[in-house]
Design an enzyme around this catalytic site. Structure first.
Site, short mmCIF file in Angstrom:
data_model
loop_
_atom_site.label_atom_id
_atom_site.label_comp_id
_atom_site.label_asym_id
_atom_site.label_seq_id
_atom_site.Cartn_x
_atom_site.Cartn_y
_atom_site.Cartn_z
N ASP A 106 0.87 -1.16 0.00
CA ASP A 106 0.00 0.00 0.00
C ASP A 106 0.92 1.23 0.00
O ASP A 106 2.05 1.17 0.48
CB ASP A 106 -0.87 -0.02 1.26
CG ASP A 106 -1.62 1.27 1.46
OD1 ASP A 106 -2.42 1.63 0.58
OD2 ASP A 106 -1.38 1.93 2.49
N TYR A 129 -0.24 4.94 0.70
CA TYR A 129 -0.57 5.99 1.66
C TYR A 129 -0.68 5.45 3.08
O TYR A 129 -1.56 4.65 3.39
CB TYR A 129 -1.87 6.67 1.26
CG TYR A 129 -1.79 7.34 -0.10
CD1 TYR A 129 -1.11 8.54 -0.27
CD2 TYR A 129 -2.37 6.75 -1.21
CE1 TYR A 129 -1.04 9.15 -1.51
CE2 TYR A 129 -2.30 7.34 -2.47
CZ TYR A 129 -1.63 8.55 -2.61
OH TYR A 129 -1.54 9.14 -3.84
N ARG A 148 -7.89 12.56 6.92
CA ARG A 148 -7.73 11.13 6.63
C ARG A 148 -9.03 10.36 6.89
O ARG A 148 -9.42 9.49 6.11
CB ARG A 148 -6.59 10.55 7.47
CG ARG A 148 -6.34 9.07 7.25
CD ARG A 148 -6.05 8.73 5.81
NE ARG A 148 -5.54 7.36 5.66
CZ ARG A 148 -5.37 6.76 4.49
NH1 ARG A 148 -5.67 7.39 3.35
NH2 ARG A 148 -4.90 5.53 4.45
#
Length: 226
Positions: free
Chosen positions: A10, A12, A41
């Site tokens: 992944d 981020y 977020r």
């Protein structure tokens, strides 16, 4: 357990530090910086999940902008220049300090390394291009190809189709518990980077290898294969 032939990361919150989008702007944000980062977020993820559930895909660029707009409004900040600067910083996130050394150590083991991310191809290209480890990451796979976000199984299947390797021979690394849980349910060998030391969820304690830092991954892999 099957030998791992490739590892998908992944991007981020795993290879790249999301907090670094806000750090350059702390002088303006003051004590609101941490709240803004967390809410940005939170809404970013919420909007991806809602889009997937509704079957109304909007790419990660648009979702990131919308999430920031909400976070700024919640903090009663009306500053177009600051908003533009935050978005620019998000497109140039800093990698975690142990990212490069980890990737190089894994590449030395002749593993294929790639990214499987919610980001658009353009976002990912911009994020990775200037990094000294950019050439180590191939393929870089975006959910844009299937127009649904993680943790939908179609995203992880896209990784399998791109690599041409069975799920059980693919390692998947994420700093996001919900993503690690989705990948484990799909059948990848999962490594959850639990930097914050949060309680295990999504049955990750039993279905994933839990690490406290990315830099632990090469030695853990070596132990599994020795």
């Amino acid at each position: 357990m099957a030998a791992i032939e490739a590892i998908l990361f992944d991007a981020y919150g795993t290879l790249f530090d999301l907090r670094s989008a806000v750090t350059p702007h702390t002088a303006k944000l003051g004590d609101r910086a941490d709240r803004l980062a967390a809410l940005w977020r939170q809404k970013q993820l919420e909007y991806t999940w809602t889009a997937s559930l509704r079957g109304a895909y909007r790419d990660f660029e648009a979702i990131t902008q919308d999430a920031l707009a909400f976070a700024l409004a919640a903090e009663k900040i009306s500053d177009p220049g600051l908003a533009a600067g935050l978005l620019q910083s998000f497109h140039a996130l800093a990698p975690y300090p142990d990212a490069e050394a980890t990737l190089r150590a894994l590449k030395a083991r002749n593993l294929r390394l790639g990214i499987l991310s919610n980001g658009t191809p353009e976002m990912l290209s911009q994020l990775i291009a200037s990094q000294p480890f950019a050439a180590l990451l191939q393929p870089v796979v975006s959910v844009d190809a299937v127009k649904v976000f993680k943790p939908d199984a179609r995203v992880y299947r896209l990784g399998v189709e791109t690599l041409g390797i069975a799920p059980g021979r693919i390692g998947f690394v994420s700093g996001n518990a919900w993503d690690a849980g989705g990948a484990a349910a799909f059948g990848f060998q999962v490594f959850w980077i639990n930097r914050a030391g949060q309680p295990a969820e999504y049955d990750l304690a039993g279905r994933a290898t839990v690490l406290s830092a990315l830099g632990e991954l090469p030695s853990v892999l070596e132990q599994k294969t020795s």
